[in-house]
Motif scaffolding. Sequence first.
Motif, short mmCIF file in Angstrom:
data_model
loop_
_atom_site.label_atom_id
_atom_site.label_comp_id
_atom_site.label_asym_id
_atom_site.label_seq_id
_atom_site.Cartn_x
_atom_site.Cartn_y
_atom_site.Cartn_z
N ASP A 82 -1.35 1.74 -6.55
CA ASP A 82 -1.12 2.30 -5.35
C ASP A 82 -1.38 1.20 -4.06
N ILE A 83 -2.05 0.19 -4.73
CA ILE A 83 -2.34 -1.04 -3.87
C ILE A 83 -2.07 -2.21 -4.79
N ALA A 84 -0.92 -3.16 -4.46
CA ALA A 84 -0.70 -4.30 -5.28
C ALA A 84 -0.74 -5.44 -4.27
N LEU A 85 -1.36 -6.60 -5.06
CA LEU A 85 -1.50 -8.02 -4.28
C LEU A 85 -0.50 -9.08 -4.92
N PHE A 86 -0.11 -9.86 -3.90
CA PHE A 86 0.62 -11.01 -4.08
C PHE A 86 0.13 -12.19 -3.40
N PHE A 87 -0.10 -13.45 -4.14
CA PHE A 87 -0.78 -14.50 -3.13
C PHE A 87 0.06 -15.77 -3.50
N THR A 88 0.34 -16.50 -2.68
CA THR A 88 1.37 -17.68 -2.62
C THR A 88 0.29 -18.65 -3.31
N ASP A 89 -0.91 -18.70 -3.26
CA ASP A 89 -2.04 -19.72 -3.94
C ASP A 89 -1.63 -19.35 -5.65
N LYS A 90 -1.19 -20.19 -6.34
CA LYS A 90 -0.94 -19.64 -7.81
C LYS A 90 -2.22 -19.45 -8.55
N TYR A 117 -19.09 1.96 2.84
CA TYR A 117 -18.63 0.72 2.33
C TYR A 117 -18.38 0.90 0.81
N ARG A 118 -19.38 1.52 0.22
CA ARG A 118 -19.09 1.68 -1.41
C ARG A 118 -18.12 2.63 -1.70
N ASP A 119 -18.18 3.73 -0.92
CA ASP A 119 -16.98 4.83 -1.03
C ASP A 119 -15.52 4.03 -0.90
N VAL A 120 -15.52 3.24 0.10
CA VAL A 120 -13.97 2.58 0.53
C VAL A 120 -13.89 1.81 -0.59
N SER A 121 -14.98 0.93 -1.12
CA SER A 121 -14.51 -0.14 -2.06
C SER A 121 -14.17 0.63 -3.14
N GLN A 122 -14.95 1.39 -3.80
CA GLN A 122 -14.48 2.14 -5.21
C GLN A 122 -13.03 2.83 -4.90
N LEU A 123 -12.63 3.31 -3.79
CA LEU A 123 -11.54 3.81 -3.52
C LEU A 123 -10.39 2.78 -3.58
N ILE A 124 -10.76 1.76 -3.01
CA ILE A 124 -9.82 0.46 -2.91
C ILE A 124 -9.49 0.00 -4.46
N PHE A 125 -10.64 0.00 -5.24
CA PHE A 125 -10.46 -0.61 -6.60
C PHE A 125 -9.60 0.47 -7.47
N ALA A 126 -9.90 1.75 -7.18
CA ALA A 126 -9.07 2.69 -7.95
C ALA A 126 -7.69 2.82 -7.75
N HIS A 127 -7.28 2.50 -6.47
CA HIS A 127 -5.83 2.36 -6.01
C HIS A 127 -5.40 1.01 -6.83
N LEU A 128 -6.09 -0.10 -6.59
CA LEU A 128 -5.56 -1.30 -7.20
C LEU A 128 -5.25 -1.09 -8.72
N GLN A 129 -6.27 -0.35 -9.38
CA GLN A 129 -5.90 -0.10 -10.74
C GLN A 129 -4.75 1.04 -11.14
N SER A 130 -4.53 1.64 -10.13
CA SER A 130 -3.26 2.61 -10.27
C SER A 130 -2.17 2.19 -9.71
N VAL A 165 0.75 -1.24 0.08
CA VAL A 165 0.10 0.07 -0.09
C VAL A 165 0.94 1.43 0.05
N ASN A 166 0.72 2.17 -1.06
CA ASN A 166 1.25 3.40 -0.96
C ASN A 166 0.59 4.31 0.00
N PHE A 167 1.36 5.37 0.20
CA PHE A 167 0.89 6.30 1.27
C PHE A 167 -0.44 7.08 0.98
N LYS A 168 -0.40 7.10 -0.41
CA LYS A 168 -1.60 7.93 -0.97
C LYS A 168 -3.01 7.15 -0.43
N VAL A 169 -2.82 5.91 -0.34
CA VAL A 169 -4.15 5.16 -0.08
C VAL A 169 -4.56 5.60 1.36
N LEU A 170 -3.67 5.95 2.46
CA LEU A 170 -3.98 6.29 3.74
C LEU A 170 -4.58 7.59 3.88
#
Length: 176
Positions: free
Chosen positions: A130-138, A115-128, A44-49
């Motif tokens: 600013d949030i990135a994900l890694f999973f051990t499950d391939k 919830y809607r505002d937060v989920s839209q914000l998280i989705f936007a940051h995933l797209q940009s 998570v980048n600081f912009k998300v906070l």
Amino acid sequence: DPFYKGHSFRDANWFPDLALSSKDLLHFYSQVYPNKKVDGIVTVNFKVLEDLLAVLGPVTVNGTTLDANNVFQSIQYSQNNIDRHDSEALKNRKGLLGQIVPKIISQIILTPGRYRDVSQLIFAHLQSKDIALFFTDKGLQDKFAEHKMTNSFPKQKETQDIFAVVEANLGGMKSD
């Protein structure tokens, strides 16, 4: 430095590809916590906070009210303006962020109208990215990679050059 106990998460940002860095992250984590299983990593980048505080409103930590406009300066101040001869202050200089995050999570849980505002914000940051994900499950990793939410470095084409600058702050003591 007597507080440094080897590599940690902050030391593993050597690669522009999160999946590559995650291998080091998981290795370093397993050195400290050999019996813990990790399912994934969220960066998570600081912009998300800042944006979460803009949506949710301010939080108060240790008598200080933090909002989107002052959180960066407050954290920076708390990390840099300490008595460097005080070993306890030096050891805990990054504790403010650890106190802010649970308050934000509580605020998210306790304000279902956002919830809607937060989920839209998280989705936007995933797209940009600013949030990135890694999973051990391939399978799960591949699914999120399809949607470009894993901060994977682009595959180089035969006729293409790719240039990236990656700065690693080893040991958190400004040894870049």
